[in-house]
Design a protein around this motif. Sequence first.
Motif, mmCIF file in Angstrom:
data_model
loop_
_atom_site.group_PDB
_atom_site.id
_atom_site.type_symbol
_atom_site.label_atom_id
_atom_site.label_comp_id
_atom_site.label_asym_id
_atom_site.label_seq_id
_atom_site.Cartn_x
_atom_site.Cartn_y
_atom_site.Cartn_z
ATOM 1 N N ASP A 1 8.538 -2.266 -9.892
ATOM 2 C CA ASP A 1 7.518 -3.321 -9.996
ATOM 3 C C ASP A 1 6.119 -2.751 -10.207
ATOM 4 N N ASN A 2 5.911 -1.518 -9.735
ATOM 5 C CA ASN A 2 4.578 -0.915 -9.839
ATOM 6 C C ASN A 2 4.498 0.097 -10.994
ATOM 7 N N SER A 3 5.440 0.011 -11.933
ATOM 8 C CA SER A 3 5.418 0.933 -13.081
ATOM 9 C C SER A 3 4.299 0.579 -14.046
ATOM 10 N N ARG A 4 3.636 1.616 -14.554
ATOM 11 C CA ARG A 4 2.676 1.474 -15.648
ATOM 12 C C ARG A 4 2.832 2.694 -16.543
ATOM 13 N N LEU A 5 2.364 2.584 -17.768
ATOM 14 C CA LEU A 5 2.300 3.747 -18.652
ATOM 15 C C LEU A 5 0.960 4.427 -18.423
ATOM 16 N N GLY A 6 1.012 5.717 -18.111
ATOM 17 C CA GLY A 6 -0.214 6.453 -17.821
ATOM 18 C C GLY A 6 -1.214 6.433 -18.966
ATOM 19 N N CYS A 7 -0.713 6.366 -20.200
ATOM 20 C CA CYS A 7 -1.625 6.393 -21.353
ATOM 21 C C CYS A 7 -2.445 5.117 -21.456
ATOM 22 N N GLN A 8 -2.055 4.086 -20.731
ATOM 23 C CA GLN A 8 -2.770 2.812 -20.798
ATOM 24 C C GLN A 8 -3.751 2.632 -19.624
ATOM 25 N N ILE A 9 -3.850 3.652 -18.776
ATOM 26 C CA ILE A 9 -4.777 3.573 -17.638
ATOM 27 C C ILE A 9 -5.961 4.496 -17.909
ATOM 28 N N GLN A 10 -7.074 3.898 -18.303
ATOM 29 C CA GLN A 10 -8.283 4.676 -18.584
ATOM 30 C C GLN A 10 -8.938 5.095 -17.278
ATOM 31 N N MET A 11 -9.497 6.297 -17.258
ATOM 32 C CA MET A 11 -10.197 6.780 -16.077
ATOM 33 C C MET A 11 -11.577 6.123 -16.008
ATOM 34 N N THR A 12 -11.765 5.275 -15.005
ATOM 35 C CA THR A 12 -13.042 4.591 -14.806
ATOM 36 C C THR A 12 -13.484 4.787 -13.355
ATOM 37 N N PRO A 13 -14.789 4.634 -13.087
ATOM 38 C CA PRO A 13 -15.273 4.828 -11.712
ATOM 39 C C PRO A 13 -14.557 3.931 -10.701
ATOM 40 N N GLU A 14 -14.086 2.762 -11.146
ATOM 41 C CA GLU A 14 -13.393 1.837 -10.240
ATOM 42 C C GLU A 14 -12.085 2.408 -9.712
ATOM 43 N N LEU A 15 -11.547 3.420 -10.395
ATOM 44 C CA LEU A 15 -10.255 3.971 -9.984
ATOM 45 C C LEU A 15 -10.388 5.126 -8.987
ATOM 46 N N GLU A 16 -11.565 5.293 -8.419
ATOM 47 C CA GLU A 16 -11.741 6.280 -7.339
ATOM 48 C C GLU A 16 -10.642 6.060 -6.300
ATOM 49 N N GLY A 17 -9.932 7.142 -5.934
ATOM 50 C CA GLY A 17 -8.902 7.054 -4.910
ATOM 51 C C GLY A 17 -7.539 6.598 -5.408
ATOM 52 N N LEU A 18 -7.396 6.435 -6.721
ATOM 53 C CA LEU A 18 -6.108 6.021 -7.295
ATOM 54 C C LEU A 18 -4.995 6.983 -6.866
ATOM 55 N N GLU A 19 -3.833 6.425 -6.544
ATOM 56 C CA GLU A 19 -2.671 7.248 -6.202
ATOM 57 C C GLU A 19 -1.495 6.821 -7.053
ATOM 58 N N VAL A 20 -0.929 7.791 -7.788
ATOM 59 C CA VAL A 20 0.220 7.499 -8.632
ATOM 60 C C VAL A 20 1.288 8.578 -8.456
ATOM 61 N N CYS B 1 5.201 8.814 -20.079
ATOM 62 C CA CYS B 1 4.102 8.910 -19.109
ATOM 63 C C CYS B 1 4.191 7.824 -18.044
ATOM 64 N N GLN B 2 5.364 7.200 -17.927
ATOM 65 C CA GLN B 2 5.516 6.152 -16.915
ATOM 66 C C GLN B 2 5.179 6.704 -15.530
ATOM 67 N N CYS B 3 4.450 5.911 -14.768
ATOM 68 C CA CYS B 3 4.151 6.310 -13.401
ATOM 69 C C CYS B 3 4.216 5.088 -12.505
ATOM 70 N N TYR B 4 4.308 5.367 -11.218
ATOM 71 C CA TYR B 4 4.321 4.312 -10.210
ATOM 72 C C TYR B 4 2.964 4.314 -9.523
ATOM 73 N N VAL B 5 2.303 3.176 -9.531
ATOM 74 C CA VAL B 5 0.976 3.071 -8.921
ATOM 75 C C VAL B 5 1.160 2.779 -7.437
ATOM 76 N N LYS B 6 0.732 3.727 -6.594
ATOM 77 C CA LYS B 6 0.953 3.633 -5.153
ATOM 78 C C LYS B 6 -0.223 2.999 -4.417
ATOM 79 N N SER B 7 -1.396 3.076 -4.988
ATOM 80 C CA SER B 7 -2.576 2.529 -4.314
ATOM 81 C C SER B 7 -2.802 1.094 -4.783
ATOM 82 N N ASP B 8 -3.730 0.433 -4.119
ATOM 83 C CA ASP B 8 -3.915 -0.995 -4.321
ATOM 84 C C ASP B 8 -5.065 -1.267 -5.286
ATOM 85 N N HIS B 9 -5.111 -0.568 -6.402
ATOM 86 C CA HIS B 9 -6.218 -0.727 -7.344
ATOM 87 C C HIS B 9 -5.963 -1.880 -8.302
#
Length: 110
Positions: free
Chosen positions: A85-104, A56-64
């Motif tokens: 450098d911007n890799s994260r595991l998708g399973c470790q990113i919980q959907m929270t209101p702060e992530l409005e507009g997230l781009e991955v 579930c690796q993804c690249y986080v494109k937005s500045d969250h």
Amino acid sequence: MSVDINIKITDRNGETHEIVAPTDMAMNLMEVVRSYELAEEGTIGICGGMAMCASCQCYVKSDHELPEMTDDEDAMLAEAFNVEDNSRLGCQIQMTPELEGLEVELAPES
């Protein structure tokens, strides 16, 4: 009161999907990708969200501001392919209101 957030996910074919994700269901990004079938069955979330694979690796494109990486996630990404450098595991990113507009963008299948 449930809050839905709008996020953009670019799939492995380079197509960007604008998704509405619930924040009240304790879903993580990997589960959102699976529920919208943005990756082929069996190619994402193979370990069930335990940070034990990098499917579930993804690249986080937005500045969250994302939660800090756990040791497990850090170790997994140290062994994964196509890590940026911007890799994260998708399973470790919980959907929270702060992530409005997230781009991955989903990392290529390894």
